[in-house]
Design a protein around this motif. Structure first.
Motif, short mmCIF file in Angstrom:
data_model
loop_
_atom_site.label_atom_id
_atom_site.label_comp_id
_atom_site.label_asym_id
_atom_site.label_seq_id
_atom_site.Cartn_x
_atom_site.Cartn_y
_atom_site.Cartn_z
N TYR A 179 48.44 29.17 46.67
CA TYR A 179 47.91 30.36 46.01
C TYR A 179 48.00 31.55 46.96
CZ TYR A 179 44.98 33.34 43.13
OH TYR A 179 44.52 34.38 42.34
N TYR A 211 37.92 28.80 32.23
CA TYR A 211 39.29 28.31 32.10
C TYR A 211 39.73 28.55 30.65
CZ TYR A 211 38.76 25.91 36.59
OH TYR A 211 38.55 25.63 37.91
N VAL A 270 39.44 31.88 42.73
CA VAL A 270 40.10 30.80 43.47
C VAL A 270 39.01 30.11 44.29
CG1 VAL A 270 40.82 32.39 45.33
CG2 VAL A 270 41.96 30.18 45.07
N ASP A 303 40.64 39.51 43.56
CA ASP A 303 40.36 38.08 43.29
C ASP A 303 38.94 37.77 43.77
OD1 ASP A 303 42.83 37.47 42.25
OD2 ASP A 303 43.58 36.46 44.06
N ASP A 339 40.14 37.15 38.50
CA ASP A 339 40.68 35.81 38.75
C ASP A 339 39.93 35.17 39.90
OD1 ASP A 339 42.59 35.98 36.75
OD2 ASP A 339 44.10 36.86 38.07
N LEU A 382 46.58 35.33 47.54
CA LEU A 382 45.50 36.23 47.12
C LEU A 382 46.06 37.57 46.68
CD1 LEU A 382 42.81 35.73 49.92
CD2 LEU A 382 42.72 34.86 47.56
N GLN A 392 40.37 22.82 38.67
CA GLN A 392 41.59 23.30 39.36
C GLN A 392 41.19 24.43 40.29
OE1 GLN A 392 44.06 24.43 36.08
NE2 GLN A 392 44.46 22.32 35.48
N PRO A 393 41.86 24.55 41.45
CA PRO A 393 41.44 25.57 42.42
C PRO A 393 41.76 27.01 42.02
CG PRO A 393 43.34 24.37 43.24
CD PRO A 393 42.93 23.68 41.98
N SER A 394 42.63 27.19 41.02
CA SER A 394 42.93 28.56 40.55
C SER A 394 43.24 28.46 39.07
CB SER A 394 44.09 29.15 41.34
OG SER A 394 45.26 28.39 41.13
N LEU A 407 44.73 28.08 51.42
CA LEU A 407 45.51 28.83 50.43
C LEU A 407 46.94 28.28 50.37
CD1 LEU A 407 44.23 32.44 51.14
CD2 LEU A 407 44.02 31.23 48.94
N LYS A 423 38.98 32.46 35.49
CA LYS A 423 38.30 33.72 35.77
C LYS A 423 36.88 33.42 36.21
CE LYS A 423 41.00 37.04 33.41
NZ LYS A 423 41.98 37.30 34.47
N VAL A 472 36.84 35.06 45.52
CA VAL A 472 37.09 33.87 46.36
C VAL A 472 35.80 33.07 46.50
CG1 VAL A 472 37.79 33.07 48.64
CG2 VAL A 472 38.94 35.05 47.59
#
Ligand SMILES: [Zn+2]
Length: 254
Positions: free
Chosen positions: A123, A249, A97, A129, A95, A125, A222-224, A118, A227, A131
């Motif tokens: 979000y 996405y 972010v 993840d 994932d 963590l 989108q920020p999160s 964050l 993958k 970053v």
């Protein structure tokens, strides 16, 4: 599904500190290479053309690439540091972010800034993840300022992320530490060796990988909720590998 390419194209450009060279072997030259040794004249190939190929000369740190712990030092966490072919695949598909670290300041990114961002995007963590730190420095690609005008990440911000279980941190600038001129000035002023590549050298204490020279983080809608893949090319006993970084996405975006 939406795929967003976050890698730069490898090519001979001024923003590579060590020049990248690509020698192109054309289809007609390829016909000679393939045909001559077995007595086939290139005119006997369909349309007089064989197969093309290229010879490439570059460093493992050219273009968008993943640094392995061995780049930082021979040991990490008290064990021989991993080379690029030993990076667990699980670190390189996870994932993602993206954190907005675009500001006017030239200070390195701090853990406080990461935690505030964050919180702003809501979000939390979790281990593994990936970053991605968006500073906007990729807009300078192609100009001399690409080497000098970027923020870098502080040692304490790196340590904070790694302590959360993060193994891969990416940034859209030339380097992960502050620019060389700034580190050198700090070192000359204070005379402490720890001021040279402080984030990189944190990797001697705790294992982590960093992606340098990402591009287009501003294109992530989108920020999160996406993958990231960043599998490095397997190079024997090397400290970095080129990687095609893609944000994926799964859900259609409205
Ligand atoms: Zn590197």
């Amino acid at each position: 599904m939406q795929l967003i390419d976050l890698s730069i194209t490898l090519e001979p450009v001024s923003s590579e500190p060590v020049p990248v060279a690509i020698d192109y072997v054309s289809h007609s030259e390829g016909a000679d290479i393939l045909g001559k040794p077995v007595g086939i004249d290139h005119s006997h190939f369909p349309d007089g053309m064989g197969l093309s190929l290229e010879y490439v000369r570059l460093t493992t740190h050219s273009g968008t690439h993943l640094d392995a712990p061995i780049h930082y030092g021979p040991f990490s966490e008290g064990k021989p540091a991993r080379t690029i072919e030993d990076i667990p695949l699980e670190w390189c598909l996870s994932d993602g972010v993206v954190l907005d670290c675009t500001t006017q300041t030239t200070e390195p990114i701090s853990s406080q800034e990461i935690q505030s961002e964050l919180e702003r995007i809501g979000y939390t963590l979790k281990p593994l993840d990936i970053v991605l730190l968006r500073t906007g420095a990729d807009r300078l690609w192609g100009s001399p300022e690409y080497f000098t005008d970027f923020r870098g990440v502080s040692r304490e911000a790196t340590a904070w992320l790694v302590t959360q279980g993060i193994k891969v941190i990416g940034i859209d600038s030339f380097g992960f530490d502050p620019p060389f001129g700034r580190m050198l000035a700090d070192y000359q002023r204070e005379g402490r060796a720890e001021l040279l590549w402080p984030a990189h050298l944190y990797g001697r204490e705790r294992e982590y990988c960093q992606i340098e020279r990402l591009v287009h983080l501003d294109r992530l809608p989108q920020p999160s909720g996406f993958k990231v893949t960043c599998f490095p090319i397997k190079l024997r006993q090397c400290g970095a590998g080129w990687t095609r970084v893609i944000a994926i996405y799964e859900e259609p975006l409205s």
